[in-house]
Design a protein around this motif. Structure first.
Motif, short mmCIF file in Angstrom:
data_model
loop_
_atom_site.label_atom_id
_atom_site.label_comp_id
_atom_site.label_asym_id
_atom_site.label_seq_id
_atom_site.Cartn_x
_atom_site.Cartn_y
_atom_site.Cartn_z
N LYS A 1 3.86 5.83 -5.39
CA LYS A 1 3.90 5.90 -6.86
C LYS A 1 2.91 6.84 -7.32
O LYS A 1 3.14 7.69 -8.19
N TYR A 2 1.66 6.81 -6.80
CA TYR A 2 0.70 7.63 -7.27
C TYR A 2 1.25 9.10 -6.98
O TYR A 2 1.10 9.92 -7.71
N LEU A 3 1.52 9.45 -5.65
CA LEU A 3 2.07 10.73 -5.35
C LEU A 3 3.09 11.24 -6.22
O LEU A 3 3.25 12.66 -6.69
N CYS A 4 4.20 10.42 -6.55
CA CYS A 4 5.18 10.82 -7.01
C CYS A 4 4.97 11.14 -8.38
O CYS A 4 5.61 11.92 -9.52
N GLY A 5 4.06 10.40 -9.12
CA GLY A 5 3.41 10.53 -10.42
C GLY A 5 2.63 11.76 -10.65
O GLY A 5 2.40 12.43 -11.76
N HIS A 6 2.31 12.88 -9.41
CA HIS A 6 1.35 13.99 -9.30
C HIS A 6 2.23 15.08 -9.17
O HIS A 6 2.00 16.00 -8.63
N ARG B 1 2.37 1.81 -3.60
CA ARG B 1 1.13 2.09 -4.28
C ARG B 1 1.11 3.72 -4.12
O ARG B 1 0.66 4.41 -5.11
N ASP B 2 0.87 4.02 -2.93
CA ASP B 2 0.40 5.32 -2.69
C ASP B 2 1.81 6.38 -2.92
O ASP B 2 1.35 7.45 -3.43
N THR C 1 0.79 -1.21 0.09
CA THR C 1 0.04 -0.04 -0.05
C THR C 1 0.86 1.21 -0.03
O THR C 1 0.61 2.22 -0.64
#
Length: 140
Positions: free
Chosen positions: A13-18, A10-11, A7
């Motif tokens: 990866k999402y935040l770094c992608g934004h 995943r979190d 988790t």
């Protein structure tokens, strides 16, 4: 954020992608003797900001904050003693003068049991010395 590594990954990866960047992460064991551990992350997105304002504050130009304008009882006692030939004043006298000028720090829970309890009143010369100290410390 959740503690399990899938988790967390995943979190992140999402935040770094934004546009966020992970600066620091640490585990916080908020629930001892359980398998649950919270992860505290410091994220930064400053480099993504399109508009930001740099502010420079000169402390000399600022007014006193309320915390800076409050002297302790000991500081008031010392000021009175130095400027009035060693005069000693009690906390009671300082509190009485502060109350007279509307300076109430907090509610007093140490109240007398009966309403007709007599307290010594601050003499005029000590009141004047305390008022001088309160003005010096910009409390009045």
């Amino acid at each position: 954020m959740s503690c399990d590594s899938a988790t967390l990954a995943r979190d992140l990866k999402y935040l770094c992608g934004h546009g966020y960047e992970l600066k620091k992460a640490t585990a916080a064991d908020m629930f001892p003797q359980t398998v649950h551990v919270e992860t505290v992350c410091l994220l930064s997105k400053f480099h993504e900001a399109k508009h930001h304002v740099n502010v420079t504050v000169d402390m000399d130009e600022m007014d006193l904050t309320s915390a800076e304008s409050k002297a302790t009882y000991e500081e008031i006692k010392k000021y009175v003693a130095v400027h009035n030939d060693g005069m000693k004043v009690s906390n009671l006298y300082i509190a009485q003068v502060q109350a007279k000028y509307g300076i109430i720090e907090r509610e007093n829970y140490n109240l007398p049991k009966s309403e007709d309890t007599k307290h010594p009143q601050c003499p005029k010369e000590k009141e004047d010395a305390i008022v001088d100290a309160l003005r010096f410390f910009r409390m009045i």
